[in-house]
Motif scaffolding. Structure first.
Motif, PDB file in Angstrom:
ATOM      1  N   PHE A 110      16.413  10.322  -4.213  1.00  0.00           N
ATOM      2  CA  PHE A 110      15.945   9.018  -4.373  1.00  0.00           C
ATOM      3  C   PHE A 110      16.293   8.294  -3.114  1.00  0.00           C
ATOM      4  CE2 PHE A 110      16.884  10.775  -8.313  1.00  0.00           C
ATOM      5  CZ  PHE A 110      15.627  10.401  -9.376  1.00  0.00           C
ATOM      6  N   GLY A 111      15.234   7.519  -2.589  1.00  0.00           N
ATOM      7  CA  GLY A 111      15.302   6.538  -1.418  1.00  0.00           C
ATOM      8  C   GLY A 111      15.995   5.364  -1.617  1.00  0.00           C
ATOM      9  N   GLY A 112      16.181   4.364  -0.592  1.00  0.00           N
ATOM     10  CA  GLY A 112      16.696   3.183  -0.598  1.00  0.00           C
ATOM     11  C   GLY A 112      16.369   2.266  -1.603  1.00  0.00           C
ATOM     12  N   THR A 113      15.039   1.912  -1.940  1.00  0.00           N
ATOM     13  CA  THR A 113      14.292   1.059  -2.965  1.00  0.00           C
ATOM     14  C   THR A 113      14.869   1.498  -4.217  1.00  0.00           C
ATOM     15  OG1 THR A 113      12.372   2.049  -2.303  1.00  0.00           O
ATOM     16  CG2 THR A 113      12.937  -0.271  -1.579  1.00  0.00           C
ATOM     17  N   SER A 114      14.737   2.647  -4.488  1.00  0.00           N
ATOM     18  CA  SER A 114      14.729   3.564  -5.877  1.00  0.00           C
ATOM     19  C   SER A 114      16.410   3.487  -6.298  1.00  0.00           C
ATOM     20  CB  SER A 114      14.422   4.925  -5.854  1.00  0.00           C
ATOM     21  OG  SER A 114      12.991   5.022  -5.307  1.00  0.00           O
ATOM     22  N   GLY A 122       4.020   8.010  13.086  1.00  0.00           N
ATOM     23  CA  GLY A 122       4.569   6.491  12.543  1.00  0.00           C
ATOM     24  C   GLY A 122       4.370   6.499  11.029  1.00  0.00           C
ATOM     25  N   SER A 123       3.953   7.280  10.385  1.00  0.00           N
ATOM     26  CA  SER A 123       3.899   7.157   8.814  1.00  0.00           C
ATOM     27  C   SER A 123       5.223   7.670   8.382  1.00  0.00           C
ATOM     28  CB  SER A 123       2.707   8.254   8.115  1.00  0.00           C
ATOM     29  OG  SER A 123       1.247   7.793   8.590  1.00  0.00           O
ATOM     30  N   LYS A 124       6.019   6.519   8.237  1.00  0.00           N
ATOM     31  CA  LYS A 124       7.537   6.947   7.800  1.00  0.00           C
ATOM     32  C   LYS A 124       7.869   7.327   6.440  1.00  0.00           C
ATOM     33  CE  LYS A 124       9.384   6.365  12.284  1.00  0.00           C
ATOM     34  NZ  LYS A 124       9.479   5.239  13.322  1.00  0.00           N
ATOM     35  N   VAL A 125       6.857   7.499   5.547  1.00  0.00           N
ATOM     36  CA  VAL A 125       7.118   7.724   4.270  1.00  0.00           C
ATOM     37  C   VAL A 125       7.922   9.011   4.274  1.00  0.00           C
ATOM     38  CG1 VAL A 125       4.796   8.843   3.902  1.00  0.00           C
ATOM     39  CG2 VAL A 125       6.039   8.115   1.968  1.00  0.00           C
ATOM     40  N   LEU A 126       7.928   9.888   4.956  1.00  0.00           N
ATOM     41  CA  LEU A 126       8.647  11.076   5.199  1.00  0.00           C
ATOM     42  C   LEU A 126       9.329  11.246   6.505  1.00  0.00           C
ATOM     43  CD1 LEU A 126       7.067  13.984   3.391  1.00  0.00           C
ATOM     44  CD2 LEU A 126       8.954  12.844   2.520  1.00  0.00           C
ATOM     45  N   ILE A 140      10.529  13.922  -3.684  1.00  0.00           N
ATOM     46  CA  ILE A 140      11.076  12.611  -2.885  1.00  0.00           C
ATOM     47  C   ILE A 140      10.813  11.449  -3.660  1.00  0.00           C
ATOM     48  CG2 ILE A 140      10.850  11.623  -0.647  1.00  0.00           C
ATOM     49  CD1 ILE A 140      12.217  14.242  -0.143  1.00  0.00           C
ATOM     50  N   TYR A 141      11.602  10.898  -4.509  1.00  0.00           N
ATOM     51  CA  TYR A 141      11.206   9.579  -4.862  1.00  0.00           C
ATOM     52  C   TYR A 141      11.390   8.627  -4.184  1.00  0.00           C
ATOM     53  CZ  TYR A 141      11.299  12.051  -9.538  1.00  0.00           C
ATOM     54  OH  TYR A 141      10.911  12.618 -10.641  1.00  0.00           O
ATOM     55  N   THR A 142      10.351   7.454  -4.179  1.00  0.00           N
ATOM     56  CA  THR A 142      10.406   6.431  -3.268  1.00  0.00           C
ATOM     57  C   THR A 142       9.558   5.077  -3.911  1.00  0.00           C
ATOM     58  OG1 THR A 142       9.711   5.677  -1.055  1.00  0.00           O
ATOM     59  CG2 THR A 142       8.147   7.197  -2.054  1.00  0.00           C
ATOM     60  N   ASP A 143       8.984   4.009  -3.115  1.00  0.00           N
ATOM     61  CA  ASP A 143       8.422   3.042  -3.736  1.00  0.00           C
ATOM     62  C   ASP A 143       6.844   2.956  -3.730  1.00  0.00           C
ATOM     63  OD1 ASP A 143       8.209   2.750  -1.006  1.00  0.00           O
ATOM     64  OD2 ASP A 143       9.011   0.648  -0.765  1.00  0.00           O
ATOM     65  N   VAL A 144       6.457   4.108  -3.292  1.00  0.00           N
ATOM     66  CA  VAL A 144       5.128   4.348  -3.450  1.00  0.00           C
ATOM     67  C   VAL A 144       4.757   5.689  -4.338  1.00  0.00           C
ATOM     68  CG1 VAL A 144       4.247   2.997  -1.250  1.00  0.00           C
ATOM     69  CG2 VAL A 144       4.965   5.295  -1.022  1.00  0.00           C
ATOM     70  N   ASP A 145       3.572   5.730  -5.022  1.00  0.00           N
ATOM     71  CA  ASP A 145       3.417   6.853  -5.622  1.00  0.00           C
ATOM     72  C   ASP A 145       2.806   8.136  -4.908  1.00  0.00           C
ATOM     73  OD1 ASP A 145       0.962   5.836  -5.622  1.00  0.00           O
ATOM     74  OD2 ASP A 145       0.857   5.480  -7.570  1.00  0.00           O
ATOM     75  N   GLY A 146       2.987   8.070  -3.818  1.00  0.00           N
ATOM     76  CA  GLY A 146       2.471   9.298  -3.041  1.00  0.00           C
ATOM     77  C   GLY A 146       2.298   9.019  -1.372  1.00  0.00           C
ATOM     78  N   VAL A 147       1.496  10.055  -0.896  1.00  0.00           N
ATOM     79  CA  VAL A 147       1.153   9.844   0.623  1.00  0.00           C
ATOM     80  C   VAL A 147      -0.037   9.253   0.586  1.00  0.00           C
ATOM     81  CG1 VAL A 147       0.949  10.861   2.712  1.00  0.00           C
ATOM     82  CG2 VAL A 147       2.715  11.702   1.128  1.00  0.00           C
ATOM     83  N   TYR A 148      -0.346   8.076   1.162  1.00  0.00           N
ATOM     84  CA  TYR A 148      -1.644   7.487   1.267  1.00  0.00           C
ATOM     85  C   TYR A 148      -2.292   7.910   2.558  1.00  0.00           C
ATOM     86  CZ  TYR A 148      -1.088   4.885  -3.083  1.00  0.00           C
ATOM     87  OH  TYR A 148      -1.026   4.512  -4.489  1.00  0.00           O
ATOM     88  N   THR A 149      -3.688   7.563   2.573  1.00  0.00           N
ATOM     89  CA  THR A 149      -4.319   7.873   3.768  1.00  0.00           C
ATOM     90  C   THR A 149      -3.971   7.028   4.705  1.00  0.00           C
ATOM     91  OG1 THR A 149      -6.205   6.424   2.826  1.00  0.00           O
ATOM     92  CG2 THR A 149      -6.647   8.470   2.773  1.00  0.00           C
ATOM     93  N   THR A 150      -3.507   5.822   4.723  1.00  0.00           N
ATOM     94  CA  THR A 150      -2.618   5.174   5.539  1.00  0.00           C
ATOM     95  C   THR A 150      -1.707   4.308   4.869  1.00  0.00           C
ATOM     96  OG1 THR A 150      -2.809   3.953   7.721  1.00  0.00           O
ATOM     97  CG2 THR A 150      -4.361   3.147   5.636  1.00  0.00           C
ATOM     98  N   ASP A 151      -0.890   3.578   5.481  1.00  0.00           N
ATOM     99  CA  ASP A 151       0.203   2.662   4.892  1.00  0.00           C
ATOM    100  C   ASP A 151      -0.348   1.816   4.005  1.00  0.00           C
ATOM    101  OD1 ASP A 151       2.449   1.286   4.089  1.00  0.00           O
ATOM    102  OD2 ASP A 151       3.374   1.021   6.231  1.00  0.00           O
ATOM    103  N   PRO A 152      -0.206   1.875   2.621  1.00  0.00           N
ATOM    104  CA  PRO A 152      -0.909   1.091   1.616  1.00  0.00           C
ATOM    105  C   PRO A 152      -0.344  -0.426   1.933  1.00  0.00           C
ATOM    106  CG  PRO A 152       0.845   2.523   0.648  1.00  0.00           C
ATOM    107  CD  PRO A 152       0.514   2.839   2.071  1.00  0.00           C
ATOM    108  N   ARG A 153       0.610  -0.604   2.385  1.00  0.00           N
ATOM    109  CA  ARG A 153       1.069  -2.131   2.808  1.00  0.00           C
ATOM    110  C   ARG A 153       0.368  -2.554   3.749  1.00  0.00           C
ATOM    111  NH1 ARG A 153       5.497  -2.104  -0.276  1.00  0.00           N
ATOM    112  NH2 ARG A 153       6.546  -0.191  -0.539  1.00  0.00           N
ATOM    113  N   ILE A 154      -0.524  -1.916   4.554  1.00  0.00           N
ATOM    114  CA  ILE A 154      -1.112  -2.534   5.665  1.00  0.00           C
ATOM    115  C   ILE A 154      -2.687  -2.523   5.124  1.00  0.00           C
ATOM    116  CG2 ILE A 154      -2.127  -1.966   8.272  1.00  0.00           C
ATOM    117  CD1 ILE A 154       0.717  -1.547   8.966  1.00  0.00           C
TER     118      ILE A 154
END
Ligand code: ADP
Ligand code: ASP
Ligand code: MG
Length: 406
Positions: free
Chosen positions: A8-12, A207-211, A171-185
């Protein structure tokens, strides 16, 4: 019997309610009959605050004491998670890195795991106990606490999954998976159901720091099955898999970007054998990693310009090394630029398709974005652009490769 690691990552695990919510995910696995190892990060923002505290004690803190301080966020959460699980009637206890032990080398701040003692954990898991492990930390030589580099709880999770022979590492995080690019951008980013280890490794390191990059490397080398998913929903996430498991290969799977870049140009460097060694040798001795490099052809056969990139945090050190060695290297002038970013397209399909680079250059040209440096590997193309154009470039490329969600 399935054995899984749930990280579980920081936001979780950002507060008590979220820790309780995460504990329910663990309970669901326990109720299914799984053996579970839980790895927790510090509460979101806590590691940054701890880093700030060490810096308030003076510049360049002793790396061993830095680790003693910044590792504490995970320790708090391991204890709290064990309490949350106990409150749900689950037999659980917390484990700090040294108690397992997760052994590392002595490179404080970014230590490498050298071994994990699994006997006791194995025994307890077989006895039905849930092990809650503090992520991000290990034990170095002379029993000093070490940390595994930022984002290092991912590495703890993958390393434990490998050592304990787990069937899966979630790996539980605040997005529901790996996206084609950062979904926040890019709001039009699409979730990938599967991504190959190699693509994920490139994306993370670009730079895709999801992992964390090293966690992907370890997962790839030990064939650990990793899933990235959200702790706030109940949908399946993205699986990191071998290439032969991907049926429909995209030419480009993802677009990554990194602002952690700086550019150095040496003007009028002598154009003769041995000069590159004189430049890059001292930089490597000073632990400065050089990434993209271009050298111009000299017009007069005597001198040329050389441009390369280093991590933004290393720029001052690099400039000092090059200035100190100016006479030995022999160049006329040095210029540097921090306001640059690296934008990359990644995809295993590039191996078998032509024209991928051309589409990238075309898309950037249409937006009037100048390419400063280019570098390629078998499955990626990276360009350096002015930092102000980062988001525009990522969006333009996402559209150009047909990745936008409908
Ligand atoms: P955690 O604290 O759970 O470890 P991180 O912040 O390290 O979470 O990683 C999750 C974040 O990674 C997301 O919030 C997202 O903004 C970012 N990210 C960057 N690139 C991607 C991508 N390609 N797919 C999904 N998330 C991405
Ligand atoms: N808490 C650490 C960090 O923020 C490790 C992690 O969350 O993975 O870098
Ligand atoms: Mg992370």
């Amino acid at each position: 019997m399935t054995r899984i690691v749930q990280k579980f990552g920081g936001t979780s695990v950002a507060d008590v309610d979220r820790i309780k919510n995460a504990a329910l995910k663990v309970k669901a696995a326990v109720d299914r009959g799984d053996q579970v190892v839980v790895v927790v990060s510090a509460m979101a923002g806590v590691t940054n605050s701890l880093v700030d505290l060490t810096q308030k004690m003076g510049p360049l803190p002793d790396a061993r004491e830095y680790d003693a301080v910044v590792s504490t966020g995970e320790q708090v959460n391991a204890g709290l998670m064990a309490l949350a699980l106990q409150a749900l009637g689950i037999q659980a206890r917390s484990w700090m890195g040294w108690q397992i032990a997760i052994q590392t080398d002595g490179v404080h701040g970014k230590a490498r795991i050298t071994g994990i003692d699994t006997q006791e954990l194995d025994h307890r898991l077989n006895g039905g106990e849930v092990a809650v492990v503090a992520g991000f930390q290990g034990m170095g030589p002379r029993s000093r606490i070490t940390t595994l580099g930022r984002g290092g709880s991912d590495l703890t999770a993958v390393a434990l999954a490998g050592a304990l022979g787990a069937d899966r590492c979630d790996i539980y995080t605040d997005v529901d998976g790996v996206y084609t690019t950062d979904p926040r951008i890019v709001p039009k980013a699409r979730k990938l159901n599967k991504v190959t280890y190699e693509e994920m490794l490139e994306m993370a390191s670009l730079g895709s720091k999801v992992l964390q990059t090293r966690s992907v490397e370890l997962a790839m080398n030990h064939k650990v099955r990793v899933q990235v998913l959200s702790s706030f929903s109940d949908v399946p996430g993205t699986f990191i898999v071998s290439e032969d498991e991907v049926v429909e290969k995209q030419i480009v799977s993802g677009i990554s970007h990194s602002r952690d870049e700086a550019k150095i140009t040496l003007l009028r460097v002598a154009d003769r054998p041995g000069v590159a060694a004189k430049i890059f040798g001292p930089l490597s001795d000073a632990s400065v990693n050089v990434d993209m490099i271009v050298q111009n052809v000299s017009e007069d056969g005597k001198a040329t310009d050389l441009t390369f990139t280093v991590g933004r945090a290393d720029l001052d050190a690099a400039v000092k090394v090059l200035t100190d060695n100016r006479n030995d290297i022999g160049y006329e002038r040095l210029t540097s630029d921090r306001a640059v970013a690296k934008v990359s397209v990644v995809g295993v399909g590039m191996r078998s398709h032509a024209g991928v680079a051309q589409r990238m250059f075309q898309a950037l040209a249409e937006k009037g974005i100048n390419i400063q440096v280019i570098s390629t590997s078998e499955i990626k193309i990276s360009v350096l652009v002015a930092e102000d154009y980062t988001e525009l470039a990522v969006r333009a490329l996402h559209t150009a490769y047909g990745l936008d969600a409908e």
